[in-house]
Design a protein around this motif. Structure first.
Motif, PDB file in Angstrom:
ATOM      1  N   LYS A   1       0.936  -1.053  -0.075  1.00 57.91           N
ATOM      2  CA  LYS A   1       0.051  -0.040  -0.054  1.00 57.91           C
ATOM      3  C   LYS A   1       0.732   1.134  -0.073  1.00 57.91           C
ATOM      4  O   LYS A   1       2.055   1.459   0.619  1.00 57.91           O
ATOM      5  N   ALA A   2       0.356   2.323  -0.774  1.00 57.56           N
ATOM      6  CA  ALA A   2       1.172   3.448  -0.860  1.00 57.56           C
ATOM      7  C   ALA A   2       1.715   4.091   0.700  1.00 57.56           C
ATOM      8  O   ALA A   2       2.634   4.465   0.775  1.00 57.56           O
TER       9      ALA A   2
ATOM     10  N   PRO B   1     -10.645 -12.532  18.609  1.00 58.98           N
ATOM     11  CA  PRO B   1     -10.021 -12.604  17.304  1.00 58.98           C
ATOM     12  C   PRO B   1     -10.750 -13.233  16.290  1.00 58.98           C
ATOM     13  O   PRO B   1     -11.646 -14.439  16.745  1.00 58.98           O
ATOM     14  N   GLY B   2     -10.770 -13.042  15.100  1.00 55.18           N
ATOM     15  CA  GLY B   2     -11.678 -13.813  14.175  1.00 55.18           C
ATOM     16  C   GLY B   2     -12.756 -12.877  13.743  1.00 55.18           C
ATOM     17  O   GLY B   2     -13.453 -12.790  12.928  1.00 55.18           O
ATOM     18  N   ASP B   3     -13.305 -12.090  14.741  1.00 61.36           N
ATOM     19  CA  ASP B   3     -14.418 -11.243  14.634  1.00 61.36           C
ATOM     20  C   ASP B   3     -14.290 -10.071  13.554  1.00 61.36           C
ATOM     21  O   ASP B   3     -12.899  -9.890  13.338  1.00 61.36           O
ATOM     22  N   ARG B   4     -15.189  -9.536  12.958  1.00 64.83           N
ATOM     23  CA  ARG B   4     -15.148  -8.586  12.007  1.00 64.83           C
ATOM     24  C   ARG B   4     -15.655  -7.191  12.511  1.00 64.83           C
ATOM     25  O   ARG B   4     -16.717  -7.154  13.131  1.00 64.83           O
TER      26      ARG B   4
ATOM     27  N   ARG C   1     -10.283   5.536   8.705  1.00 70.58           N
ATOM     28  CA  ARG C   1      -9.216   5.114   8.292  1.00 70.58           C
ATOM     29  C   ARG C   1      -7.843   5.373   8.978  1.00 70.58           C
ATOM     30  O   ARG C   1      -6.888   4.285   9.215  1.00 70.58           O
ATOM     31  N   GLU C   2      -7.692   6.652   9.548  1.00 74.69           N
ATOM     32  CA  GLU C   2      -6.511   6.836  10.555  1.00 74.69           C
ATOM     33  C   GLU C   2      -6.523   5.879  11.560  1.00 74.69           C
ATOM     34  O   GLU C   2      -5.634   5.331  11.993  1.00 74.69           O
ATOM     35  N   ALA C   3      -7.942   5.922  12.263  1.00 77.09           N
ATOM     36  CA  ALA C   3      -7.870   4.893  13.289  1.00 77.09           C
ATOM     37  C   ALA C   3      -7.434   3.637  13.009  1.00 77.09           C
ATOM     38  O   ALA C   3      -6.755   2.955  13.782  1.00 77.09           O
ATOM     39  N   LEU C   4      -8.045   2.793  12.230  1.00 76.36           N
ATOM     40  CA  LEU C   4      -7.745   1.848  11.597  1.00 76.36           C
ATOM     41  C   LEU C   4      -6.135   1.422  11.292  1.00 76.36           C
ATOM     42  O   LEU C   4      -5.746   0.383  11.349  1.00 76.36           O
TER      43      LEU C   4
ATOM     44  N   ARG D   1      -8.621  -5.991   4.513  1.00 77.21           N
ATOM     45  CA  ARG D   1      -8.431  -6.541   3.279  1.00 77.21           C
ATOM     46  C   ARG D   1      -9.202  -5.779   2.105  1.00 77.21           C
ATOM     47  O   ARG D   1     -10.244  -5.976   2.632  1.00 77.21           O
ATOM     48  N   PRO D   2      -8.623  -5.209   1.328  1.00 78.88           N
ATOM     49  CA  PRO D   2      -9.468  -4.599   0.071  1.00 78.88           C
ATOM     50  C   PRO D   2     -10.453  -5.819  -0.441  1.00 78.88           C
ATOM     51  O   PRO D   2      -9.980  -6.797  -0.556  1.00 78.88           O
ATOM     52  N   GLY D   3     -11.478  -5.139  -0.525  1.00 78.21           N
ATOM     53  CA  GLY D   3     -12.545  -6.063  -1.316  1.00 78.21           C
ATOM     54  C   GLY D   3     -13.286  -6.863  -0.456  1.00 78.21           C
ATOM     55  O   GLY D   3     -14.463  -7.629  -0.600  1.00 78.21           O
ATOM     56  N   ASP D   4     -13.083  -7.238   0.705  1.00 77.03           N
ATOM     57  CA  ASP D   4     -13.544  -8.310   1.676  1.00 77.03           C
ATOM     58  C   ASP D   4     -14.860  -7.768   2.188  1.00 77.03           C
ATOM     59  O   ASP D   4     -14.965  -6.640   2.987  1.00 77.03           O
ATOM     60  N   PRO D   5     -16.096  -8.233   1.804  1.00 77.11           N
ATOM     61  CA  PRO D   5     -17.397  -7.567   2.438  1.00 77.11           C
ATOM     62  C   PRO D   5     -17.528  -7.882   3.658  1.00 77.11           C
ATOM     63  O   PRO D   5     -18.547  -7.305   4.289  1.00 77.11           O
ATOM     64  N   ARG D   6     -16.707  -8.431   4.513  1.00 78.10           N
ATOM     65  CA  ARG D   6     -16.965  -8.918   5.917  1.00 78.10           C
ATOM     66  C   ARG D   6     -16.587  -7.884   6.879  1.00 78.10           C
ATOM     67  O   ARG D   6     -16.571  -7.723   8.049  1.00 78.10           O
ATOM     68  N   GLY D   7     -15.714  -6.940   6.144  1.00 79.84           N
ATOM     69  CA  GLY D   7     -15.243  -6.007   7.125  1.00 79.84           C
ATOM     70  C   GLY D   7     -13.634  -6.395   7.690  1.00 79.84           C
ATOM     71  O   GLY D   7     -13.222  -7.222   7.447  1.00 79.84           O
TER      72      GLY D   7
END
Lengths: 255, 255
Positions: A14-15, B34-37, B56-59, B71-77
């Motif tokens: 990632k960038a 762990p494992g939760d979304r 996003r900064e928090a994440l 992970r990009p694209g993961d609909p589960r978050g």
DNA sequence: CAGAGTGTACTGGTCTGACCATGTGTGTCA
DNA sequence: TGACACACATGGTCAGACCAGTACACTCTG
């Protein structure tokens, strides 16, 4: 059959990660030193050719690792910080809380470090450092009257001076981090200290004994005392067999 | 005269910090396991009533702490991760690299850790762990023919198994970090290893001695051997008085 | 009915551009 | 020479947009 090159796994970088890498690299290569200023976010987005969001995300992770600090309104830009064991303590703390690391392991580790530090301090302390330790003890004596909080601060100051005298920064850092994490973990119990007066007197007496051994240059005794005092202090946390095994973690000068 | 309340210092709490706090709190309170979304960034910005940049900064800081992973694209978050000591190792590594730590201090520290680990391993190792150490030694024996690089890897594997047997993760992590840093710093000299064959044979013999002591449950001997071998290995780096002082850093079980 | 293939909706990653409150440094004024 | 006020650039936050990627349901085929 076509020749297959030794392809390596492709991972999306990632960038913001590349930005972090570069800045972190510059810091660890000493191109950026504590106190130095990073360019402003708007300048960074030009040099890295990414958007400000990306720069900011990179700065957030650098900030969370304690490498830089941003202050709003400061025209000099984000500051490069002195690496500090505080972040290490926080990490250890979190791991212990999430039960990845047992409290008993933390105590064990502290016993080792404290013992080693006292032994080394006894063997290496300079006169100046000895005086500092004496002053710290005097300060503790004075703080007994001001309650457990003030006393505890003075206590910490004494131990810091011991670590400093050990002449080993790693020992110092790890000791500091371990102590910090430990204090956080057991502070609840210390809050409702039953007979704080007695506790303070006891700590003071212990520290005086250690100081005497350090002053005499008796590393073996200093280490043994330190270990047994830590064990006594956190005795109920660690298992009996650990207590036994750790009791003699000596750090003695050779005959 | 107006009554002055016991005001407390006001510190600006940035929005993303409060987000981090809440999520981190939920994790450490076991509300998130762990494992939760986590909810998606777009949902989070609704529940926290902040913009997506803030979320996003928090994440990003949570991610840099190893608590979550996006992970990009993961609909589960974003996924809540199992807390791992790996992040601690990284922190220690950075501190070692960043802090102007003298090579001699690093060696000293390693001597302590290695000695303590071997002593504890001797006292605590299970049969399974003992078998692992034996296999590691066998692997070393086999790798002697394949040159210093392969041999060194096998050597590391042995020491890792010893650390594991010490049953103290902090010791393990710090040992690993110290070893890594040390390798980095002296790798230049090892590159031009004069008589690699002899060196390998020597290391192997040393490790066999340590293993024998661990197998016998003789913590004192295991620790003493480990310390003297490390001292021998890095002998030219540390000062003579350090060498002497560190020689007897025992970690003995009480009588 | 089962399995392979396609589609789609939503995800995270990144960008643009904007607004605000704040700290620094400068320049002004007494 | 000193205190003061101002302007400017900074970081913090927001809104809205686009793109590439993934999971899942849906379709089509055997």
């Amino acid at each position: 059959m076509t020749h297959t090159a030794a392809f390596t796994a492709v991972k999306t970088v990632k960038a913001y990660e590349r930005v972090v890498e570069q800045i972190e690299g510059a810091i660890s290569r000493r191109e950026l030193r504590p106190g130095d200023r990073l360019p402003s976010e708007r300048e960074l987005m030009l040099t890295f050719e990414v958007s400000r969001s990306t720069i900011r995300e990179a700065l957030r992770v650098l900030e969370s690792t304690g490498l830089v600090r941003s202050r709003p309104g400061d025209p000099r830009g984000p500051e490069v910080l002195q690496a500090s064991p505080a972040i290490l303590a926080k990490t250890v703390n979190r791991l212990v809380r999430l039960e990845t690391i047992a409290l008993s392991e933390l105590v064990e580790f502290r016993i080792m470090l404290e013992g080693a530090a006292c032994t080394l301090a006894a063997q290496r302390r300079t006169e100046v450092q000895l005086n500092e330790m004496c002053s710290a003890i005097d300060a503790m004596q004075a703080e007994v009257a001001h309650g457990p909080v003030a006393f505890s601060q003075a206590d910490v100051a004494f131990h810091v001076s011991v670590w400093a005298a050990s002449q080993n920064q790693l020992l110092q850092i790890c000791g500091e981090a371990t102590r910090g994490a430990l204090i956080d973990m057991v502070s609840d119990e210390l809050d409702r200290a039953p007979d704080s007066q007695a506790r303070m007197e006891l700590s003071l007496a212990h520290d005086r004994e250690i100081l005497a051994a350090i002053s005499a240059g008796d590393g073996a005794t200093a280490g043994r005392l330190a270990r047994s005092f830590v064990i006594e202090y956190y005795g109920d946390i660690i298992s009996p067999e650990s207590r036994a095994a750790l009791g003699n973690v000596a750090y003695e000068a050779p005959v």
